[in-house]
Design a protein around this motif. Structure first.
Motif, PDB file in Angstrom:
ATOM      1  N   GLU A  87      -0.782 -30.082   0.190  1.00  0.00           N
ATOM      2  CA  GLU A  87       0.207 -32.007   0.504  1.00  0.00           C
ATOM      3  C   GLU A  87       1.002 -32.067   1.196  1.00  0.00           C
ATOM      4  O   GLU A  87       2.167 -31.434   1.199  1.00  0.00           O
ATOM      5  N   ASN A  88       1.346 -33.194   2.366  1.00  0.00           N
ATOM      6  CA  ASN A  88       1.845 -33.279   3.128  1.00  0.00           C
ATOM      7  C   ASN A  88       1.782 -34.954   3.024  1.00  0.00           C
ATOM      8  O   ASN A  88       3.187 -35.741   3.853  1.00  0.00           O
ATOM      9  N   VAL A  89       1.455 -35.267   1.871  1.00  0.00           N
ATOM     10  CA  VAL A  89       1.732 -36.867   1.371  1.00  0.00           C
ATOM     11  C   VAL A  89       2.036 -37.336   1.122  1.00  0.00           C
ATOM     12  O   VAL A  89       3.848 -38.289   1.472  1.00  0.00           O
ATOM     13  N   GLY A  90       3.543 -36.867  -0.319  1.00  0.00           N
ATOM     14  CA  GLY A  90       4.671 -37.182  -1.076  1.00  0.00           C
ATOM     15  C   GLY A  90       4.273 -38.109  -1.801  1.00  0.00           C
ATOM     16  O   GLY A  90       2.841 -37.729  -2.446  1.00  0.00           O
ATOM     17  N   GLN A  91       5.086 -38.480  -2.105  1.00  0.00           N
ATOM     18  CA  GLN A  91       5.243 -39.499  -3.003  1.00  0.00           C
ATOM     19  C   GLN A  91       3.782 -40.420  -3.867  1.00  0.00           C
ATOM     20  O   GLN A  91       3.827 -40.356  -5.006  1.00  0.00           O
ATOM     21  N   ALA A  92       2.989 -40.838  -2.515  1.00  0.00           N
ATOM     22  CA  ALA A  92       1.717 -41.006  -3.256  1.00  0.00           C
ATOM     23  C   ALA A  92       0.808 -40.478  -3.821  1.00  0.00           C
ATOM     24  O   ALA A  92      -0.140 -41.014  -4.705  1.00  0.00           O
ATOM     25  N   VAL A  93       0.560 -39.720  -3.808  1.00  0.00           N
ATOM     26  CA  VAL A  93      -0.274 -38.291  -4.359  1.00  0.00           C
ATOM     27  C   VAL A  93       0.722 -37.441  -5.498  1.00  0.00           C
ATOM     28  O   VAL A  93      -0.235 -35.891  -6.330  1.00  0.00           O
ATOM     29  N   THR A 115       4.404 -41.153   2.554  1.00  0.00           N
ATOM     30  CA  THR A 115       3.876 -41.809   1.793  1.00  0.00           C
ATOM     31  C   THR A 115       5.253 -41.711   1.031  1.00  0.00           C
ATOM     32  O   THR A 115       5.547 -42.764   0.058  1.00  0.00           O
ATOM     33  N   GLY A 116       6.864 -41.228   1.222  1.00  0.00           N
ATOM     34  CA  GLY A 116       7.981 -41.243   0.201  1.00  0.00           C
ATOM     35  C   GLY A 116       8.460 -39.854   0.297  1.00  0.00           C
ATOM     36  O   GLY A 116       7.713 -38.858  -0.415  1.00  0.00           O
ATOM     37  N   ASP A 117       9.888 -40.152  -0.516  1.00  0.00           N
ATOM     38  CA  ASP A 117      10.764 -38.377  -0.235  1.00  0.00           C
ATOM     39  C   ASP A 117      10.618 -38.360  -1.757  1.00  0.00           C
ATOM     40  O   ASP A 117      11.549 -37.031  -1.825  1.00  0.00           O
ATOM     41  N   GLN A 118      10.936 -39.479  -2.442  1.00  0.00           N
ATOM     42  CA  GLN A 118      11.305 -39.677  -4.030  1.00  0.00           C
ATOM     43  C   GLN A 118      10.298 -39.370  -4.618  1.00  0.00           C
ATOM     44  O   GLN A 118      10.362 -40.648  -5.390  1.00  0.00           O
ATOM     45  N   PRO A 119       9.711 -38.903  -5.428  1.00  0.00           N
ATOM     46  CA  PRO A 119       8.874 -39.119  -6.068  1.00  0.00           C
ATOM     47  C   PRO A 119       8.804 -38.707  -7.600  1.00  0.00           C
ATOM     48  O   PRO A 119      10.001 -38.243  -8.266  1.00  0.00           O
ATOM     49  N   PRO A 120       8.755 -39.562  -8.877  1.00  0.00           N
ATOM     50  CA  PRO A 120       9.045 -39.336 -10.495  1.00  0.00           C
ATOM     51  C   PRO A 120       8.636 -37.217 -10.335  1.00  0.00           C
ATOM     52  O   PRO A 120       7.655 -36.674  -9.818  1.00  0.00           O
ATOM     53  N   ALA A 121       9.917 -36.336 -10.829  1.00  0.00           N
ATOM     54  CA  ALA A 121      10.143 -35.660 -11.124  1.00  0.00           C
ATOM     55  C   ALA A 121       8.555 -34.295 -11.979  1.00  0.00           C
ATOM     56  O   ALA A 121       8.925 -33.527 -11.442  1.00  0.00           O
ATOM     57  N   ASP A 122       8.579 -35.370 -13.390  1.00  0.00           N
ATOM     58  CA  ASP A 122       7.726 -34.613 -14.038  1.00  0.00           C
ATOM     59  C   ASP A 122       8.316 -33.597 -14.397  1.00  0.00           C
ATOM     60  O   ASP A 122       7.654 -32.298 -14.394  1.00  0.00           O
ATOM     61  N   LEU A 123       9.599 -33.429 -15.103  1.00  0.00           N
ATOM     62  CA  LEU A 123      10.291 -32.080 -14.738  1.00  0.00           C
ATOM     63  C   LEU A 123       9.316 -31.985 -16.471  1.00  0.00           C
ATOM     64  O   LEU A 123       9.118 -30.249 -16.379  1.00  0.00           O
TER      65      LEU A 123
END
Length: 345
Positions: free
Chosen positions: A241-247, A268-276
């Motif tokens: 993937e190279n879309v980022g936050q949206a996916v 689409t953004g570089d700060q998605p939820p980490a879902d650790l």
């Protein structure tokens, strides 16, 4: 020489087509008469702001390219005047710890064409001989140019980072973009099963015609749910993937336990939820990746010659129509690479 260059930052008003000094070749370098280049997202980034990338204005645009050797050292054994060549856009220092261990793409002072130094949207470019490779005979200049960023990036993501196997399944987001299409082509050549996503049904149909095994519309369908249905509730082995936050959430939820996700962008953004919790409980592996090393490029070019791999070219524009080409890239409507043809001087 004629070239496309930015004089500031903003929109197409800062992108000029005009005369720039022809580069002077130094020892160990090759002067290449460019015949084609293709556009990449970073071209828009450099035009818009170039923030965080050390550069001087005016700056000639363009990362990848292909052309003909104009001048080269007499002692050079693998290149000669008149030879058709393709360029690797990352010039590494050769001295830092990463270069010394063969990881030039991690070089602490790497310079990219079109970012840190003048690029390929010009009649001539000068760069070290180590960054110039013979073109696959089966390709035209635009197709060869397309290998230098998108296919090389996809190669590293699939085979160096994810180490994709023929019996595995890969999920590729954003089909239609250059890296995603390259990943589809390479994954199918490797014998793997490929699932692709897009918000555009015609792009999905074209991807299926190219060999994708399944296609998911990310607007009308739940990607993770569809992936689970297609894999019998298991999930995919690899996500590209190279879309980022949206996916990002869908990407993580689509992976099998122990699966690998490789990312090379964040449009689409570089700060998605980490879902650790998902990451450590399911022992997922996350890889970041950019471009590829000289040796990886060598392997890609060899495969291209053997397998008759042809990058997908969406459209071709002459150098003088670069504004229209940038508009098409910015609109995101392309399927494959947008090529810029450069007439002989």
């Amino acid at each position: 020489m004629k070239a496309v260059f930015i004089t500031g930052h903003g929109g197409n008003e800062v992108v000029e087509i005009g005369e720039r000094p022809r580069p002077a070749r130094g020892p160990g370098e090759v002067l290449v008469r460019m015949r084609a280049a293709t556009l990449n997202r970073v071209d828009l980034y450099m035009r818009d702001s170039g923030a965080g990338i050390t550069h001087r204005l005016p700056q000639i645009m363009g990362l990848d390219g292909a052309g003909i050797v104009e001048e080269v050292d007499a002692s050079e054994t693998s290149l000669s005047p008149g030879q058709r060549v393709v360029v690797h856009p990352g010039i590494a220092c050769g001295r830092c710890e990463f270069c010394q261990r063969g990881e030039g793409v991690l070089c602490t002072s790497i310079q990219y064409l079109g970012e840190h130094r003048d690029g390929t949207l010009a009649e001539y470019v000068c760069l070290p001989a180590t960054n110039v490779f013979p073109m696959p005979e089966s390709l035209d200049f635009a197709e060869a140019a397309a290998l230098g960023v998108n296919h090389l990036t996809a190669w590293r993501m699939l085979f160096t980072k994810a180490q994709l196997k023929p019996w595995e399944t890969v999920l590729i987001f954003g089909i239609g973009g250059g890296v995603s299409l390259a990943a589809l082509q390479l994954a199918k050549l490797a014998g793997s099963r490929a699932i692709v996503t897009s918000r555009d049904d015609p792009k999905l149909q074209r991807a299926l015609a190219m060999g994708a095994d399944h296609a998911i519309n990310g607007t009308t369908q739940d990607v993770a749910r569809e992936v689970m249905a297609l894999t019998g509730g298991r999930g995919v082995d690899v996500v590209i993937e190279n879309v980022g936050q949206a996916v990002w959430s869908s990407a993580l939820k689509s992976l099998v336990r122990g699966g690998r996700i490789v990312t090379c962008g964040a449009t689409t953004g570089d700060q998605p939820p980490a879902d650790l919790r998902r990451i450590f409980i399911r022992q997922l592996q996350l890889f970041g990746s950019t471009l590829g090393d000289l040796d990886e490029f060598r392997h890609l070019l060899a495969l291209t010659g053997r397998a008759a791999l042809r990058p997908v070219i969406d459209s071709r524009y002459p150098l003088g129509d670069v504004h229209a080409a940038l508009d098409r890239l910015e609109a995101g409507s392309q399927f494959g690479k947008i090529a810029i043809t450069i007439d002989e001087p």
